[in-house]
Motif scaffolding. Structure first.
Motif, short mmCIF file in Angstrom:
data_model
loop_
_atom_site.label_atom_id
_atom_site.label_comp_id
_atom_site.label_asym_id
_atom_site.label_seq_id
_atom_site.Cartn_x
_atom_site.Cartn_y
_atom_site.Cartn_z
N SER A 183 0.85 -1.20 0.00
CA SER A 183 0.00 0.00 0.00
C SER A 183 0.88 1.24 0.00
CB SER A 183 -0.93 0.01 1.22
OG SER A 183 -0.18 0.01 2.42
N GLY A 184 0.31 2.32 -0.53
CA GLY A 184 1.04 3.58 -0.58
C GLY A 184 0.59 4.42 -1.76
N LYS A 195 11.37 2.95 1.71
CA LYS A 195 11.51 4.36 1.35
C LYS A 195 12.61 4.47 0.31
CE LYS A 195 9.88 6.40 5.68
NZ LYS A 195 8.57 6.79 5.11
N SER A 198 7.29 6.10 -0.64
CA SER A 198 7.08 5.34 0.60
C SER A 198 5.99 4.31 0.39
CB SER A 198 6.70 6.28 1.74
OG SER A 198 7.74 7.18 2.05
N LEU A 199 6.33 3.06 0.68
CA LEU A 199 5.37 1.97 0.56
C LEU A 199 5.40 1.11 1.82
CD1 LEU A 199 6.03 0.73 -3.10
CD2 LEU A 199 4.11 2.11 -2.30
N THR A 200 4.27 0.49 2.10
CA THR A 200 4.16 -0.41 3.24
C THR A 200 3.65 -1.76 2.78
OG1 THR A 200 3.77 1.39 4.82
CG2 THR A 200 3.00 -0.80 5.45
N SER A 234 8.37 -1.63 5.59
CA SER A 234 8.21 -0.49 4.70
C SER A 234 9.44 -0.25 3.84
CB SER A 234 7.93 0.78 5.52
OG SER A 234 6.72 0.63 6.25
#
Lengths: 110, 120
Positions: B7-8, B83, B19-21, B81
């Motif tokens: 998600s992001g 970055k 930035s992604l999680t 996550s």
């Protein structure tokens, strides 16, 4: 580390075999027996098909087989079926918890 | 059944930070048995390994991206996550999170992927 070299395309008729090569260096493919292969259908996540050069995960048909000689690994798909049409990527461990992937091969079932 | 979900933001401006999680369900990222990683695929191109994190917090990055990448984990949320700083159009890709067993050298579980476009 550079991407592993794969032919851009391969094809075969239903029932035939197709072999895809994956060439690296002594720092990756040639240095470790940790080559894996992934199948990717359009807009889907990659799926593990072969690991540790020649081992098949549970559920992967035995039509899929892998091998390695020197700095080149190979994936063979025997008895081609329509559902085998996909992109295939090789991957190799490259030491120090690093990995490198191949550029991918599009397999077409004629 | 283990599931991973990225998600992001789907759109990031050039020079900014992507930035992604990845949210993991059906398993714990705190387990000593696994590495958790990120892999990306530019449109129409091949896969590229970005990096991984081990439960201990140890991180491993692709040499080509190392100066711009940070991978971290939030065990309380069972998430990890990514970055990526100073992005350019070349960072436009589908980003996948994936799992690797400790002592194994392949990725057996993958998220569905999320497309991130870098554009102003």
């Amino acid at each position: 580390q550079s991407a592993l070299t794969q032919p851009p395309s391969a094809s075969g008729s239903p029932g035939q075999s197709v072999t895809i090569s994956c060439t690296g260096t002594s720092s990756d493919v040639g240095g470790y027996n940790y080559v894996s292969w992934y199948q990717q259908h359009p807009d889907k996540a990659p799926k593990l098909m072969i690991y540790d050069v020649s081992k098949r995960p549970s559920g992967v048909p035995d039509r899929f087989s892998g091998s390695k000689s020197g700095n080149t690994a190979s994936l063979t798909v025997s008895g081609l079926q329509a559902e085998d049409e996909a992109d295939y990527y090789c991957s190799s461990y490259a030491g120090s918890n690093n990995f490198v992937f191949g550029i991918g091969t599009k397999v077409t079932v004629l | 059944q283990l599931q991973l979900q990225e998600s992001g933001p789907g759109l990031v401006k050039p020079s900014e930070t992507l930035s992604l999680t990845c949210t993991v369900s059906g398993g714990s990222i705190s387990s000593s048995s696994y590495y958790w990683g990120w892999i990306r695929q530019p449109p129409g191109k091949g896969l590229e390994w970005i990096g991984s994190i081990y439960y201990s917090g140890s991180t491993f990055y692709s040499p080509s991206l190392k100066s711009r990448v940070t991978i971290s984990a939030d065990t309380s949320k069972n998430q990890f996550s990514l970055k990526l700083s100073s992005v350019t159009a070349a960072d436009t890709a589908v980003y996948y999170c994936a799992r690797r067993d400790w002592g194994k050298y392949f990725f057996d579980y993958w998220g569905q992927g999320t497309l991130v476009t870098v554009s102003s």
